[in-house]
Enzyme design. Structure first.
Site, PDB file in Angstrom:
ATOM      1  N   ILE A   1       7.417  -2.243   2.730  1.00 13.25           N
ATOM      2  CA  ILE A   1       6.505  -3.359   2.607  1.00 13.25           C
ATOM      3  C   ILE A   1       6.982  -4.537   3.460  1.00 13.25           C
ATOM      4  O   ILE A   1       8.045  -5.116   3.197  1.00 13.25           O
ATOM      5  CB  ILE A   1       6.355  -3.801   1.138  1.00 13.25           C
TER       6      ILE A   1
ATOM      7  N   ASN B   1       6.099   8.584  -1.496  1.00 18.84           N
ATOM      8  CA  ASN B   1       5.468   9.871  -1.204  1.00 18.84           C
ATOM      9  C   ASN B   1       4.025   9.730  -0.730  1.00 18.84           C
ATOM     10  O   ASN B   1       3.257  10.689  -0.766  1.00 18.84           O
ATOM     11  CB  ASN B   1       5.519  10.767  -2.450  1.00 18.84           C
TER      12      ASN B   1
ATOM     13  N   MET C   1       0.818  -1.205   0.000  1.00 21.91           N
ATOM     14  CA  MET C   1       0.000   0.000   0.000  1.00 21.91           C
ATOM     15  C   MET C   1       0.858   1.265   0.000  1.00 21.91           C
ATOM     16  O   MET C   1       0.660   2.174  -0.802  1.00 21.91           O
ATOM     17  CB  MET C   1      -0.922  -0.032   1.229  1.00 21.91           C
TER      18      MET C   1
ATOM     19  N   GLY D   1      19.046  -1.283  34.001  1.00 23.36           N
ATOM     20  CA  GLY D   1      20.258  -0.466  34.112  1.00 23.36           C
ATOM     21  C   GLY D   1      21.206  -0.712  32.945  1.00 23.36           C
ATOM     22  O   GLY D   1      20.784  -0.857  31.799  1.00 23.36           O
ATOM     23  N   GLY D   2      22.488  -0.811  33.258  1.00 23.98           N
ATOM     24  CA  GLY D   2      23.493  -1.034  32.215  1.00 23.98           C
ATOM     25  C   GLY D   2      23.259  -2.317  31.443  1.00 23.98           C
ATOM     26  O   GLY D   2      23.512  -2.388  30.226  1.00 23.98           O
TER      27      GLY D   2
ATOM     28  N   SER E   1       0.820   7.380  15.468  1.00 28.85           N
ATOM     29  CA  SER E   1       0.030   7.804  16.633  1.00 28.85           C
ATOM     30  C   SER E   1      -0.699   9.112  16.349  1.00 28.85           C
ATOM     31  O   SER E   1      -1.826   9.322  16.817  1.00 28.85           O
ATOM     32  CB  SER E   1       0.940   7.959  17.853  1.00 28.85           C
ATOM     33  N   GLU E   2      -0.068   9.973  15.559  1.00 27.63           N
ATOM     34  CA  GLU E   2      -0.709  11.243  15.216  1.00 27.63           C
ATOM     35  C   GLU E   2      -1.968  11.021  14.375  1.00 27.63           C
ATOM     36  O   GLU E   2      -3.005  11.675  14.580  1.00 27.63           O
ATOM     37  CB  GLU E   2       0.279  12.143  14.463  1.00 27.63           C
TER      38      GLU E   2
ATOM     39  N   GLU F   1      -6.805  -4.606  11.641  1.00 28.19           N
ATOM     40  CA  GLU F   1      -5.353  -4.417  11.689  1.00 28.19           C
ATOM     41  C   GLU F   1      -4.967  -3.538  12.877  1.00 28.19           C
ATOM     42  O   GLU F   1      -4.026  -3.845  13.620  1.00 28.19           O
ATOM     43  CB  GLU F   1      -4.844  -3.764  10.400  1.00 28.19           C
TER      44      GLU F   1
ATOM     45  N   SER G   1       1.288   8.338   5.430  1.00 26.31           N
ATOM     46  CA  SER G   1       0.042   8.646   6.126  1.00 26.31           C
ATOM     47  C   SER G   1      -1.048   9.062   5.133  1.00 26.31           C
ATOM     48  O   SER G   1      -2.226   8.756   5.312  1.00 26.31           O
ATOM     49  CB  SER G   1       0.277   9.762   7.151  1.00 26.31           C
TER      50      SER G   1
END
Length: 381
Positions: free
Chosen positions: A157, A129, A125, A341-342, A368-369, A242, A132
């Site tokens: 994809i 360019n 899909m 931690g490390g 998320s936007e 989805e 979203s």
């Protein structure tokens, strides 16, 4: 409200959890490091009927619903996001879509091969360019004789570099905008169908992602999915399931991070006692638990509505499940690395991989936007 899974669903969860623990988890580090497709898990998933979880039995599926899809997504994501992505992409984006929109001839030919894992599918899909703004796609499909000639490039994809079948969207009547989109099935080996660059990624490294290029690629009319110029309906028809599945996938990832953090905090000692006894560590664990439980309820509510056929009630809820699951995955994995931690910053422990994998949850399948936009638009309309 009934919060209980059926006896069959409980058995399914155990089956998938055992598969995840015994087959998927031991390979997670390796496929992430080598950036390779999890063929071992793929083969076993096909044998267990997980690829065709919503497909009719006559095509090799197990004929279950969105709730079962979510159980699959959650359990796999808890141990390996890459494997979850490859398997659920096949199950949801390719097989389930074909079940709903394909012709009887297409189903009879493609579904048995997809359900058995013989064919790897790629839902195509996104374009360079058109991310979203997916309806801004530039790929063209020109009617010619008894088929169509496809020209254009798809990118980002999932399963693209290893795909045997591409489920492709292109504009058959560009002047009609969103109403001029059609969907096609393109098999690997078709002249003009080229697999382009495979991307090196931060996370989901065991789930190959790449470009698919179409140069004067001729596709017979029988490979048109649905009717000409009705691709938008096909494209939109699968987005809710989805998003819900991706939402619970984020929760599964967060649950994996929480489980690892609980175990580590009990074993790791500082200042003469396990760090699980420190209140700040306890607060992190408590917050992670609350968000995992809340996200689970949200996603499974959406799945239940889908299975009940109440599709008109799901749009905002699906977006909310995707949004919340993605954000919880990111927060939980960041906290898990902090608890470790490390050690959380090195590859000897899985939380480093969990955090890298979590970031894509906020981007892929609708950012998320975009989810916030969908929810807000519904609220004020």
């Amino acid at each position: 409200m009934n919060f209980d899974f059926s006896k069959e669903q409980v058995m399914q969860r155990k089956l998938i959890r055992d598969f995840a623990k015994e087959v998927v988890a031991p390979l997670a580090y390796e496929i992430d490091k080598e950036e390779r497709f999890p063929y071992e898990s793929w083969k076993k998933a096909a044998e267990l009927g997980l690829l065709g979880i919503t497909a009719p039995e006559k095509y090799g599926g197990t004929e279950l619903g969105v709730t079962e899809l979510c159980i699959l997504s959650e359990e796999l994501s808890a141990v390996c996001m890459s494997t979850a992505a490859t398997i659920t992409h096949q199950a949801i984006m390719v097989i389930d879509n074909l079940v709903r929109n394909g012709s009887e001839e297409q189903k009879a030919y493609f579904l048995p091969k997809l359900c058995s894992g013989e064919m790897i599918g790629a839902y195509s899909m996104t374009e360079p360019n058109a991310g979203s703004d997916v309806l801004g796609m530039q790929m063209r499909a020109e009617k010619r004789g008894n088929g169509y000639v496809l020209n254009g490039t798809k990118t980002f994809i999932t399963n693209g570099p290893v795909a045997d079948l591409a489920f492709v969207f292109a504009k058959t009547e560009p002047q009609q905008g969103a109403k001029g989109i059609s969907a096609f099935l393109v098999e690997d080996g078709t002249p003009g169908f080229i697999k382009g660059k495979k991307f090196e990624k931060m996370g989901w490294r065991g789930s190959p992602t790449g470009e698919l290029i179409f140069e004067d690629c001729y596709v017979p009319e029988k490979n048109l999915v649905g009717k000409e110029n009705e691709g938008l309906k096909i494209l939109m028809s699968g987005l809710n399931s989805e998003r819900i599945a991706m939402g619970i996938s984020g929760i599964g990832l967060a649950r994996g991070a929480l489980d690892a953090s609980i175990q580590y905090s009990k074993e790791r000692e500082q200042f003469g006692r396990p760090i699980s006894q420190f209140q700040l560590i306890q607060a992190k664990l408590a917050d992670m638990y609350v968000e995992v439980e809340a996200g689970s309820l949200l996603a499974y509510k959406g799945a239940t509505l889908c299975d009940q056929g109440r599709i008109h009630e799901v749009n905002s809820l699906a977006a909310a499940a995707k949004l919340f699951g993605s954000e919880v995955a990111m927060r939980a994995t960041i906290e898990a690395v902090q608890i470790f931690g490390g050690y959380g910053y090195i590859k000897d422990f899985p939380v480093e991989r969990y955090m890298r994998d979590a970031k894509l949850m906020q981007i892929g399948g609708g950012t998320s936007e975009i989810q916030r936009h969908i929810i807000a638009k519904a609220l004020i309309s």
